[in-house]
Design a protein around this motif. Sequence first.
Motif, PDB file in Angstrom:
ATOM      1  N   LEU A  29       1.100  -1.113  -0.039  1.00  0.00           N
ATOM      2  CA  LEU A  29      -0.087   0.212  -0.089  1.00  0.00           C
ATOM      3  C   LEU A  29       0.846   1.197  -0.061  1.00  0.00           C
ATOM      4  O   LEU A  29       0.700   2.174  -0.622  1.00  0.00           O
ATOM      5  CB  LEU A  29      -0.992   0.074   1.072  1.00  0.00           C
ATOM      6  CG  LEU A  29      -1.862   1.213   1.430  1.00  0.00           C
ATOM      7  CD1 LEU A  29      -3.021   1.314   0.041  1.00  0.00           C
ATOM      8  CD2 LEU A  29      -2.656   1.190   2.569  1.00  0.00           C
ATOM      9  N   ASP A  30       1.955   1.042   0.937  1.00  0.00           N
ATOM     10  CA  ASP A  30       2.894   2.426   0.733  1.00  0.00           C
ATOM     11  C   ASP A  30       3.369   2.514  -0.590  1.00  0.00           C
ATOM     12  O   ASP A  30       3.342   3.734  -0.961  1.00  0.00           O
ATOM     13  CB  ASP A  30       4.194   1.940   1.956  1.00  0.00           C
ATOM     14  CG  ASP A  30       4.841   3.034   2.244  1.00  0.00           C
ATOM     15  OD1 ASP A  30       4.125   4.296   2.339  1.00  0.00           O
ATOM     16  OD2 ASP A  30       6.064   2.818   2.250  1.00  0.00           O
ATOM     17  N   LYS A  31       4.135   1.688  -1.236  1.00  0.00           N
ATOM     18  CA  LYS A  31       4.533   1.757  -2.475  1.00  0.00           C
ATOM     19  C   LYS A  31       3.185   2.302  -3.604  1.00  0.00           C
ATOM     20  O   LYS A  31       3.436   3.276  -4.382  1.00  0.00           O
ATOM     21  CB  LYS A  31       4.934   0.457  -2.921  1.00  0.00           C
ATOM     22  CG  LYS A  31       5.445   0.330  -4.463  1.00  0.00           C
ATOM     23  CD  LYS A  31       6.210  -0.693  -4.894  1.00  0.00           C
ATOM     24  CE  LYS A  31       5.342  -2.203  -4.958  1.00  0.00           C
ATOM     25  NZ  LYS A  31       4.205  -1.934  -5.984  1.00  0.00           N
ATOM     26  N   ARG A  60       0.237   2.736  10.364  1.00  0.00           N
ATOM     27  CA  ARG A  60       1.477   3.491  10.025  1.00  0.00           C
ATOM     28  C   ARG A  60       1.665   4.112   8.692  1.00  0.00           C
ATOM     29  O   ARG A  60       1.823   5.234   8.500  1.00  0.00           O
ATOM     30  CB  ARG A  60       2.862   2.542  10.451  1.00  0.00           C
ATOM     31  CG  ARG A  60       3.461   3.280  11.722  1.00  0.00           C
ATOM     32  CD  ARG A  60       5.021   2.604  11.730  1.00  0.00           C
ATOM     33  NE  ARG A  60       5.017   1.153  11.587  1.00  0.00           N
ATOM     34  CZ  ARG A  60       5.073   0.127  12.471  1.00  0.00           C
ATOM     35  NH1 ARG A  60       4.357   0.464  13.535  1.00  0.00           N
ATOM     36  NH2 ARG A  60       4.967  -0.919  12.036  1.00  0.00           N
ATOM     37  N   VAL A  61       1.508   3.170   7.731  1.00  0.00           N
ATOM     38  CA  VAL A  61       1.212   3.568   6.380  1.00  0.00           C
ATOM     39  C   VAL A  61       0.206   4.490   6.007  1.00  0.00           C
ATOM     40  O   VAL A  61       0.354   5.612   5.508  1.00  0.00           O
ATOM     41  CB  VAL A  61       1.014   2.466   5.374  1.00  0.00           C
ATOM     42  CG1 VAL A  61       0.493   2.698   3.928  1.00  0.00           C
ATOM     43  CG2 VAL A  61       2.374   1.403   5.623  1.00  0.00           C
ATOM     44  N   ILE A  62      -0.907   4.417   6.770  1.00  0.00           N
ATOM     45  CA  ILE A  62      -2.252   5.429   6.481  1.00  0.00           C
ATOM     46  C   ILE A  62      -1.755   6.694   7.260  1.00  0.00           C
ATOM     47  O   ILE A  62      -2.114   7.747   6.461  1.00  0.00           O
ATOM     48  CB  ILE A  62      -3.344   4.804   7.227  1.00  0.00           C
ATOM     49  CG1 ILE A  62      -3.900   3.632   6.262  1.00  0.00           C
ATOM     50  CG2 ILE A  62      -4.390   5.675   7.409  1.00  0.00           C
ATOM     51  CD1 ILE A  62      -5.096   2.906   6.984  1.00  0.00           C
ATOM     52  N   TYR A  66      -1.316  10.263   5.143  1.00  0.00           N
ATOM     53  CA  TYR A  66      -2.021  11.579   5.853  1.00  0.00           C
ATOM     54  C   TYR A  66      -1.036  12.758   5.693  1.00  0.00           C
ATOM     55  O   TYR A  66      -1.077  13.903   5.359  1.00  0.00           O
ATOM     56  CB  TYR A  66      -2.717  11.228   7.151  1.00  0.00           C
ATOM     57  CG  TYR A  66      -3.145  12.503   7.851  1.00  0.00           C
ATOM     58  CD1 TYR A  66      -4.012  13.386   7.352  1.00  0.00           C
ATOM     59  CD2 TYR A  66      -2.257  12.806   9.057  1.00  0.00           C
ATOM     60  CE1 TYR A  66      -4.323  14.438   8.088  1.00  0.00           C
ATOM     61  CE2 TYR A  66      -2.495  13.986   9.789  1.00  0.00           C
ATOM     62  CZ  TYR A  66      -3.567  14.891   9.397  1.00  0.00           C
ATOM     63  OH  TYR A  66      -3.963  15.974  10.066  1.00  0.00           O
ATOM     64  N   LYS A  67       0.238  12.426   6.488  1.00  0.00           N
ATOM     65  CA  LYS A  67       1.104  13.497   6.619  1.00  0.00           C
ATOM     66  C   LYS A  67       1.663  14.031   5.471  1.00  0.00           C
ATOM     67  O   LYS A  67       1.998  15.137   5.368  1.00  0.00           O
ATOM     68  CB  LYS A  67       2.310  12.850   7.920  1.00  0.00           C
ATOM     69  CG  LYS A  67       1.760  12.772   8.942  1.00  0.00           C
ATOM     70  CD  LYS A  67       2.888  12.238   9.937  1.00  0.00           C
ATOM     71  CE  LYS A  67       2.706  12.277  11.469  1.00  0.00           C
ATOM     72  NZ  LYS A  67       3.473  11.402  12.178  1.00  0.00           N
TER      73      LYS A  67
END
Length: 101
Positions: A29-31, A60-62, A66-67
Motif C-alpha cells: 500500500l505504501d508503494k 503507520r502507512v495510513i 496523511y502526513k
Amino acid sequence: NMKVDINKVNDETIVVIEGRLDTVTAPELDKDLKPLYAENGIKVVLDCQALDYVSSSGLRVILTAYKMLAAKGNKFALRGLKPEVRSVFDLTGFSRILTIE
C-alpha cells in the motif's frame, strides 16, 4: 492478502483497499500511495468498505499518507470503515487525527 485499486473520480482520487492491511501487505500500500505524494490540490480517499483488518503497520502507512499529503496541502479521508476496523482507529486515537467520512 490485499488488493489495491486507484481511480480518479471527479475531483477525488479513490484508493480501494480490499482484504487485510497487515505487516505483509502494508509495504504494498505504501508503494501504491507514494506517487500521490508528489501531487498538489488533490483529495485522496481510502475506500475501506472491503477492508477486513488493519494492523499497526497498516495504521503507520495510513498515518504516513496523511502526513505526506497534508504537507502539500492535499486532503485525505477514510470512507466506508467496517465497525471492527473503525474500532481499531478509535482505540488508537487515529479517528481523532484522520477525517473519517
